[in-house]
Write a protein that holds these residues in place. Structure first.
Motif, PDB file in Angstrom:
ATOM      1  N   VAL A  46     -58.163  34.262  -4.249  1.00 20.30           N
ATOM      2  CA  VAL A  46     -56.782  34.409  -3.777  1.00 20.30           C
ATOM      3  C   VAL A  46     -56.652  34.938  -2.347  1.00 20.30           C
ATOM      4  O   VAL A  46     -55.623  34.681  -1.708  1.00 20.30           O
ATOM      5  N   THR A  47     -57.646  35.653  -1.837  1.00 24.10           N
ATOM      6  CA  THR A  47     -57.488  36.223  -0.492  1.00 24.10           C
ATOM      7  C   THR A  47     -57.204  35.168   0.580  1.00 24.10           C
ATOM      8  O   THR A  47     -56.286  35.332   1.390  1.00 24.10           O
ATOM      9  N   PRO A  48     -57.949  34.049   0.617  1.00 20.46           N
ATOM     10  CA  PRO A  48     -57.646  33.030   1.639  1.00 20.46           C
ATOM     11  C   PRO A  48     -56.263  32.392   1.479  1.00 20.46           C
ATOM     12  O   PRO A  48     -55.781  31.743   2.418  1.00 20.46           O
ATOM     13  N   ALA A  49     -55.649  32.570   0.316  1.00 23.20           N
ATOM     14  CA  ALA A  49     -54.294  32.022   0.137  1.00 23.20           C
ATOM     15  C   ALA A  49     -53.312  32.665   1.100  1.00 23.20           C
ATOM     16  O   ALA A  49     -52.263  32.074   1.415  1.00 23.20           O
ATOM     17  N   LEU A  50     -53.638  33.857   1.602  1.00 27.80           N
ATOM     18  CA  LEU A  50     -52.767  34.498   2.587  1.00 27.80           C
ATOM     19  C   LEU A  50     -52.679  33.687   3.868  1.00 27.80           C
ATOM     20  O   LEU A  50     -51.681  33.751   4.587  1.00 27.80           O
ATOM     21  N   ILE A  51     -53.725  32.923   4.170  1.00 22.17           N
ATOM     22  CA  ILE A  51     -53.695  32.064   5.361  1.00 22.17           C
ATOM     23  C   ILE A  51     -52.613  31.000   5.203  1.00 22.17           C
ATOM     24  O   ILE A  51     -51.816  30.754   6.120  1.00 22.17           O
ATOM     25  N   ILE A  52     -52.575  30.374   4.034  1.00 25.35           N
ATOM     26  CA  ILE A  52     -51.562  29.338   3.792  1.00 25.35           C
ATOM     27  C   ILE A  52     -50.172  29.962   3.757  1.00 25.35           C
ATOM     28  O   ILE A  52     -49.204  29.382   4.254  1.00 25.35           O
ATOM     29  N   PHE A  53     -50.068  31.155   3.178  1.00 23.56           N
ATOM     30  CA  PHE A  53     -48.786  31.868   3.170  1.00 23.56           C
ATOM     31  C   PHE A  53     -48.291  32.108   4.597  1.00 23.56           C
ATOM     32  O   PHE A  53     -47.125  31.827   4.921  1.00 23.56           O
ATOM     33  N   ALA A  54     -49.170  32.631   5.457  1.00 15.36           N
ATOM     34  CA  ALA A  54     -48.774  32.924   6.837  1.00 15.36           C
ATOM     35  C   ALA A  54     -48.401  31.648   7.579  1.00 15.36           C
ATOM     36  O   ALA A  54     -47.438  31.626   8.363  1.00 15.36           O
ATOM     37  N   PHE A  55     -49.136  30.573   7.317  1.00 16.79           N
ATOM     38  CA  PHE A  55     -48.799  29.292   7.927  1.00 16.79           C
ATOM     39  C   PHE A  55     -47.418  28.825   7.473  1.00 16.79           C
ATOM     40  O   PHE A  55     -46.625  28.315   8.278  1.00 16.79           O
ATOM     41  N   GLY A  56     -47.113  29.005   6.202  1.00 18.35           N
ATOM     42  CA  GLY A  56     -45.795  28.636   5.689  1.00 18.35           C
ATOM     43  C   GLY A  56     -44.680  29.416   6.348  1.00 18.35           C
ATOM     44  O   GLY A  56     -43.594  28.871   6.609  1.00 18.35           O
ATOM     45  N   VAL A  57     -44.942  30.689   6.615  1.00 21.42           N
ATOM     46  CA  VAL A  57     -43.950  31.494   7.325  1.00 21.42           C
ATOM     47  C   VAL A  57     -43.694  30.918   8.715  1.00 21.42           C
ATOM     48  O   VAL A  57     -42.545  30.808   9.163  1.00 21.42           O
ATOM     49  N   ALA A  65     -51.127  34.874  13.389  1.00 24.55           N
ATOM     50  CA  ALA A  65     -49.837  34.337  12.942  1.00 24.55           C
ATOM     51  C   ALA A  65     -48.721  35.342  13.188  1.00 24.55           C
ATOM     52  O   ALA A  65     -47.607  34.975  13.588  1.00 24.55           O
ATOM     53  N   GLY A  66     -49.032  36.619  12.962  1.00 23.77           N
ATOM     54  CA  GLY A  66     -48.033  37.653  13.195  1.00 23.77           C
ATOM     55  C   GLY A  66     -47.629  37.752  14.648  1.00 23.77           C
ATOM     56  O   GLY A  66     -46.450  37.949  14.969  1.00 23.77           O
ATOM     57  N   LEU A  67     -48.603  37.580  15.551  1.00 23.88           N
ATOM     58  CA  LEU A  67     -48.291  37.624  16.982  1.00 23.88           C
ATOM     59  C   LEU A  67     -47.446  36.416  17.398  1.00 23.88           C
ATOM     60  O   LEU A  67     -46.522  36.547  18.208  1.00 23.88           O
ATOM     61  N   VAL A  68     -47.769  35.247  16.838  1.00 20.56           N
ATOM     62  CA  VAL A  68     -46.957  34.065  17.119  1.00 20.56           C
ATOM     63  C   VAL A  68     -45.534  34.271  16.619  1.00 20.56           C
ATOM     64  O   VAL A  68     -44.547  33.947  17.296  1.00 20.56           O
ATOM     65  N   LEU A  69     -45.421  34.834  15.423  1.00 17.13           N
ATOM     66  CA  LEU A  69     -44.101  35.078  14.837  1.00 17.13           C
ATOM     67  C   LEU A  69     -43.322  36.091  15.669  1.00 17.13           C
ATOM     68  O   LEU A  69     -42.098  35.942  15.865  1.00 17.13           O
ATOM     69  N   VAL A  95     -44.279  40.933   2.046  1.00 17.41           N
ATOM     70  CA  VAL A  95     -43.092  40.744   1.204  1.00 17.41           C
ATOM     71  C   VAL A  95     -41.828  40.739   2.056  1.00 17.41           C
ATOM     72  O   VAL A  95     -40.941  39.887   1.879  1.00 17.41           O
ATOM     73  N   LEU A  96     -41.736  41.668   2.988  1.00 18.45           N
ATOM     74  CA  LEU A  96     -40.561  41.711   3.859  1.00 18.45           C
ATOM     75  C   LEU A  96     -40.488  40.463   4.738  1.00 18.45           C
ATOM     76  O   LEU A  96     -39.398  39.932   5.002  1.00 18.45           O
ATOM     77  N   THR A  97     -41.646  39.995   5.184  1.00 19.99           N
ATOM     78  CA  THR A  97     -41.681  38.771   5.981  1.00 19.99           C
ATOM     79  C   THR A  97     -41.259  37.568   5.144  1.00 19.99           C
ATOM     80  O   THR A  97     -40.501  36.703   5.608  1.00 19.99           O
ATOM     81  N   ALA A  98     -41.733  37.514   3.901  1.00 16.45           N
ATOM     82  CA  ALA A  98     -41.339  36.422   3.004  1.00 16.45           C
ATOM     83  C   ALA A  98     -39.840  36.453   2.737  1.00 16.45           C
ATOM     84  O   ALA A  98     -39.184  35.404   2.699  1.00 16.45           O
ATOM     85  N   ARG A  99     -39.290  37.636   2.553  1.00 14.49           N
ATOM     86  CA  ARG A  99     -37.850  37.748   2.326  1.00 14.49           C
ATOM     87  C   ARG A  99     -37.071  37.247   3.540  1.00 14.49           C
ATOM     88  O   ARG A  99     -36.017  36.619   3.399  1.00 14.49           O
ATOM     89  N   ARG A 100     -37.611  37.487   4.719  1.00 18.15           N
ATOM     90  CA  ARG A 100     -36.933  37.067   5.950  1.00 18.15           C
ATOM     91  C   ARG A 100     -37.021  35.561   6.181  1.00 18.15           C
ATOM     92  O   ARG A 100     -36.059  34.925   6.622  1.00 18.15           O
ATOM     93  N   PHE A 101     -38.183  34.955   5.854  1.00 22.99           N
ATOM     94  CA  PHE A 101     -38.406  33.573   6.260  1.00 22.99           C
ATOM     95  C   PHE A 101     -38.553  32.568   5.117  1.00 22.99           C
ATOM     96  O   PHE A 101     -38.447  31.364   5.357  1.00 22.99           O
ATOM     97  N   LEU A 102     -38.812  33.027   3.912  1.00 21.43           N
ATOM     98  CA  LEU A 102     -39.056  32.095   2.813  1.00 21.43           C
ATOM     99  C   LEU A 102     -37.953  32.086   1.767  1.00 21.43           C
ATOM    100  O   LEU A 102     -38.040  31.364   0.782  1.00 21.43           O
TER     101      LEU A 102
END
Length: 236
Positions: free
Chosen positions: A75-86, A159-163, A206-213
């Protein structure tokens, strides 16, 4: 002392998981669902450490700790796909293409394969007691920090810096950077610092997901934003 700390850790991850579920329920975003999977995995991870002293050394606890490493590998690499989705939902141009999405998913899958080698196929568990905790640690696989986890953290920072640059949202970058620092500090008998970093990163995610997803909280893409700036001819 550490047992009490892990009660707080498990509670924090349970709350974060509940919030992630609510975000997924509202937006039905597959990226939010991936975040939820990661958070549930972290509940299992910290809960296993919490109950270790009560289960005691033996095959039962060894099996539970084997599950911890399996969870991290999958599951750890799934964070990469999550960040990309954001980034996609934030309107970052290069994240909109199918090619970029495919590349990110393949890359994350490759990291899962590496993690499976380190934490599943080359798993060599040995008991470790620190303060009032009993757990098993992996002494097999490649030496040094876990490659998939470290690459995932660096991707999240990027991804966070791009965001941050695109939208002014700083939490994902800050939480990821804190996780990187905590991972460096949380080695050996200070392993709990790593879990603390995971809590901070989870809160930021979670806060980022609430903002963008979440459908109610999403922001327009760059194309939509540009379309709103196109002047409308007044024929009256």
């Amino acid at each position: 002392m550490l047992t009490l700390l892990y009660v707080l850790f498990v509670s924090a991850f349970a709350y974060a998981s509940w919030q992630a579920f609510r975000i997924y329920h509202v937006g039905r975003s597959s990226y939010a669902l991936l975040l939820l999977f990661v958070l549930v995995g972290l509940i299992y991870d910290t809960l296993t450490i919490l109950i270790g002293r009560f289960v005691g050394e033996g095959e039962a606890l060894k099996s539970l700790n084997g599950g911890r490493y399996l969870v991290h590998a999958l599951v750890t690499p799934a964070l990469i796909i999550f960040a990309f989705g954001v980034l996609r939902n934030a309107g970052v141009t290069w994240a909109q293409t199918r090619t970029s999405h495919t590349i990110v998913c393949v890359f994350a899958t490759l990291l899962i394969a590496i993690g499976a080698y380190e934490d599943v196929f080359a798993l060599d568990l040995h008991v470790r007691e620190v303060a009032d905790t009993v757990r098993y640690v992996n002494e097999g696989g490649m030496k040094g920090p876990p490659i998939p986890a470290m690459i995932s953290i660096f991707f999240l920072i990027g991804a966070g810096l791009v965001l941050w640059r695109r939208t002014g949202w700083r939490l994902l970058a800050a939480g990821s950077l804190f996780m990187l620092i905590a991972a460096g500090v949380g080695t050996g008998d200070r392993f709990y610092f790593g879990n603390l970093g995971e809590i901070v990163l989870s809160a930021a995610s979670v806060l980022t997901a609430r903002r963008f997803l979440s459908r109610q909280q999403g922001i327009p893409s760059q194309e939509t934003a540009r379309s709103k700036l196109v002047p409308i001819d007044d024929h009256s």
